[in-house]
Scaffold this motif. Structure first.
Motif, mmCIF file in Angstrom:
data_model
loop_
_atom_site.group_PDB
_atom_site.id
_atom_site.type_symbol
_atom_site.label_atom_id
_atom_site.label_comp_id
_atom_site.label_asym_id
_atom_site.label_seq_id
_atom_site.Cartn_x
_atom_site.Cartn_y
_atom_site.Cartn_z
ATOM 1 N N LEU A 49 0.749 -1.159 -0.035
ATOM 2 C CA LEU A 49 0.145 -0.028 0.114
ATOM 3 C C LEU A 49 0.931 1.276 -0.103
ATOM 4 C CD1 LEU A 49 -3.073 0.888 0.245
ATOM 5 C CD2 LEU A 49 -2.585 0.879 2.639
ATOM 6 N N GLU A 50 0.645 2.132 -0.768
ATOM 7 C CA GLU A 50 1.195 3.387 -0.893
ATOM 8 C C GLU A 50 0.163 4.501 -0.598
ATOM 9 O OE1 GLU A 50 3.465 3.889 -4.639
ATOM 10 O OE2 GLU A 50 3.986 1.820 -4.552
ATOM 11 N N ALA A 51 1.042 5.622 -0.172
ATOM 12 C CA ALA A 51 0.167 7.056 0.195
ATOM 13 C C ALA A 51 -0.844 7.428 -0.879
ATOM 14 C CB ALA A 51 1.236 8.109 0.462
ATOM 15 N N ALA A 52 -0.439 7.275 -2.078
ATOM 16 C CA ALA A 52 -1.210 7.548 -3.058
ATOM 17 C C ALA A 52 -2.452 6.753 -3.217
ATOM 18 C CB ALA A 52 -0.538 7.455 -4.751
ATOM 19 N N ASP A 53 -2.351 5.483 -2.954
ATOM 20 C CA ASP A 53 -3.619 4.451 -2.917
ATOM 21 C C ASP A 53 -4.565 5.131 -1.935
ATOM 22 O OD1 ASP A 53 -2.461 2.829 -4.714
ATOM 23 O OD2 ASP A 53 -1.413 1.553 -3.140
ATOM 24 N N LEU A 54 -4.135 5.761 -0.558
ATOM 25 C CA LEU A 54 -4.997 6.314 0.323
ATOM 26 C C LEU A 54 -5.680 7.424 -0.144
ATOM 27 C CD1 LEU A 54 -2.999 5.562 3.378
ATOM 28 C CD2 LEU A 54 -4.641 4.228 2.614
ATOM 29 N N THR A 75 -4.289 -0.469 8.945
ATOM 30 C CA THR A 75 -3.377 -1.088 7.906
ATOM 31 C C THR A 75 -2.102 -1.055 8.519
ATOM 32 O OG1 THR A 75 -2.358 -1.462 5.716
ATOM 33 C CG2 THR A 75 -3.153 0.934 6.617
ATOM 34 N N ASN A 76 -1.356 -1.946 8.304
ATOM 35 C CA ASN A 76 0.213 -1.955 8.882
ATOM 36 C C ASN A 76 1.068 -1.850 7.660
ATOM 37 O OD1 ASN A 76 -0.003 -4.427 8.233
ATOM 38 N ND2 ASN A 76 0.513 -5.446 10.217
ATOM 39 N N LYS A 77 0.628 -1.493 6.535
ATOM 40 C CA LYS A 77 1.496 -1.723 5.397
ATOM 41 C C LYS A 77 2.018 -0.286 4.789
ATOM 42 C CE LYS A 77 0.310 -5.680 4.230
ATOM 43 N NZ LYS A 77 0.344 -6.579 5.348
ATOM 44 N N ILE A 78 1.572 0.791 5.645
ATOM 45 C CA ILE A 78 2.221 2.236 5.329
ATOM 46 C C ILE A 78 2.799 2.791 6.516
ATOM 47 C CG2 ILE A 78 -0.097 3.206 5.427
ATOM 48 C CD1 ILE A 78 0.801 4.737 2.886
ATOM 49 N N SER A 79 3.993 3.593 6.416
ATOM 50 C CA SER A 79 4.272 4.357 7.558
ATOM 51 C C SER A 79 3.405 5.762 7.884
ATOM 52 C CB SER A 79 5.677 4.688 7.191
ATOM 53 O OG SER A 79 5.982 5.944 7.979
ATOM 54 N N PRO A 80 3.266 5.727 8.946
ATOM 55 C CA PRO A 80 2.464 7.137 9.732
ATOM 56 C C PRO A 80 2.700 8.116 8.977
ATOM 57 C CG PRO A 80 2.882 5.632 11.468
ATOM 58 C CD PRO A 80 3.783 4.958 10.263
ATOM 59 N N ASP A 81 3.980 8.298 8.550
ATOM 60 C CA ASP A 81 4.523 9.730 7.963
ATOM 61 C C ASP A 81 4.174 9.803 6.588
ATOM 62 O OD1 ASP A 81 5.994 10.036 10.267
ATOM 63 O OD2 ASP A 81 7.822 9.136 9.744
ATOM 64 N N GLU A 82 3.682 8.718 6.105
ATOM 65 C CA GLU A 82 3.366 8.778 4.408
ATOM 66 C C GLU A 82 1.867 9.076 4.381
ATOM 67 O OE1 GLU A 82 5.004 5.643 2.038
ATOM 68 O OE2 GLU A 82 5.761 5.146 3.751
ATOM 69 N N PRO A 84 -1.660 10.750 4.328
ATOM 70 C CA PRO A 84 -2.209 12.083 4.141
ATOM 71 C C PRO A 84 -2.828 12.679 5.587
ATOM 72 C CG PRO A 84 -2.754 10.799 2.423
ATOM 73 C CD PRO A 84 -2.313 9.877 3.375
ATOM 74 N N GLY A 85 -2.692 13.856 6.051
ATOM 75 C CA GLY A 85 -3.022 14.423 7.281
ATOM 76 C C GLY A 85 -4.600 14.367 7.458
ATOM 77 N N GLU A 86 -5.354 14.228 6.177
ATOM 78 C CA GLU A 86 -6.761 14.402 6.470
ATOM 79 C C GLU A 86 -7.399 12.972 6.667
ATOM 80 O OE1 GLU A 86 -5.403 14.502 2.299
ATOM 81 O OE2 GLU A 86 -5.640 15.842 3.922
ATOM 82 N N LEU A 87 -6.431 12.117 6.809
ATOM 83 C CA LEU A 87 -6.933 10.482 7.118
ATOM 84 C C LEU A 87 -6.608 10.247 8.598
ATOM 85 C CD1 LEU A 87 -6.027 8.901 3.655
ATOM 86 C CD2 LEU A 87 -8.677 9.472 4.523
ATOM 87 N N VAL A 88 -7.437 9.198 9.033
ATOM 88 C CA VAL A 88 -6.944 8.289 10.365
ATOM 89 C C VAL A 88 -6.568 7.027 9.913
ATOM 90 C CG1 VAL A 88 -7.792 7.869 12.617
ATOM 91 C CG2 VAL A 88 -8.537 9.825 11.599
ATOM 92 N N VAL A 89 -5.221 6.872 10.117
ATOM 93 C CA VAL A 89 -4.934 5.379 9.971
ATOM 94 C C VAL A 89 -4.093 4.836 11.105
ATOM 95 C CG1 VAL A 89 -3.200 3.941 8.347
ATOM 96 C CG2 VAL A 89 -4.360 5.938 7.487
ATOM 97 N N VAL A 90 -4.711 3.496 11.474
ATOM 98 C CA VAL A 90 -3.961 2.880 12.603
ATOM 99 C C VAL A 90 -3.568 1.512 12.138
ATOM 100 C CG1 VAL A 90 -5.147 4.328 14.132
ATOM 101 C CG2 VAL A 90 -6.286 2.169 13.631
ATOM 102 N N PRO A 91 -2.761 1.028 12.964
ATOM 103 C CA PRO A 91 -2.000 -0.438 12.644
ATOM 104 C C PRO A 91 -3.088 -1.670 12.980
ATOM 105 C CG PRO A 91 -0.882 0.374 14.377
ATOM 106 C CD PRO A 91 -1.818 1.372 14.089
ATOM 107 N N THR A 92 -4.049 -1.359 14.022
ATOM 108 C CA THR A 92 -4.720 -2.465 14.466
ATOM 109 C C THR A 92 -6.197 -2.329 14.423
ATOM 110 O OG1 THR A 92 -4.590 -2.174 16.910
ATOM 111 C CG2 THR A 92 -2.909 -3.471 15.905
#
Length: 111
Positions: A49-54, A75-82, A84-92
């Motif tokens: 998964l890449e930032a562009a996919d999100l 998802t745990n397939k992308i670094s939190p640094d990547e 976008p700020g308007e999304l909430v992404v967590v690993p679990t």
């Protein structure tokens, strides 16, 4: 796409196969049925998964959060640094549930 309704106000939408763009198109098609729930988008099935996919999820997320509902991507397939700020992404999934609970508390307090 698998739908798992939990706690009467949260639905976990799990990606099964295909790309993120196809997943987003299908999510848009059924969105009206899910609009009153908090949404957890589970992308664990993706190998990569890449930032562009999100980016494809940004519009759905903004609309959903605009309706005072939580929208969390798991998802745990992308670094939190990547992310976008308007999304909430967590690993679990547990962290997604925790985010929704915190969001509800903030809404109840009017924050």
């Amino acid at each position: 796409m698998i739908f798992d309704k939990q706690n009467n106000n949260t639905t976990i939408v799990t990606h099964e196969k295909g790309g993120v763009n196809d997943f987003c198109l299908r999510l848009e098609e059924v969105y009206d049925k899910l609009a009153s729930d908090h949404l957890v988008v589970n992308l664990f099935s993706l190998d990569r998964l890449e930032a562009a996919d999100l980016g494809a999820l940004t519009g759905i997320s903004a609309r959903h959060r605009g309706n005072n509902k939580s929208f969390v991507i798991v998802t745990n397939k992308i670094s939190p640094d990547e992310v976008p700020g308007e999304l909430v992404v967590v690993p679990t999934l547990q962290e997604a549930r925790d985010i929704i609970e915190m969001d509800e508390i903030e809404r109840d307090l009017g924050l």
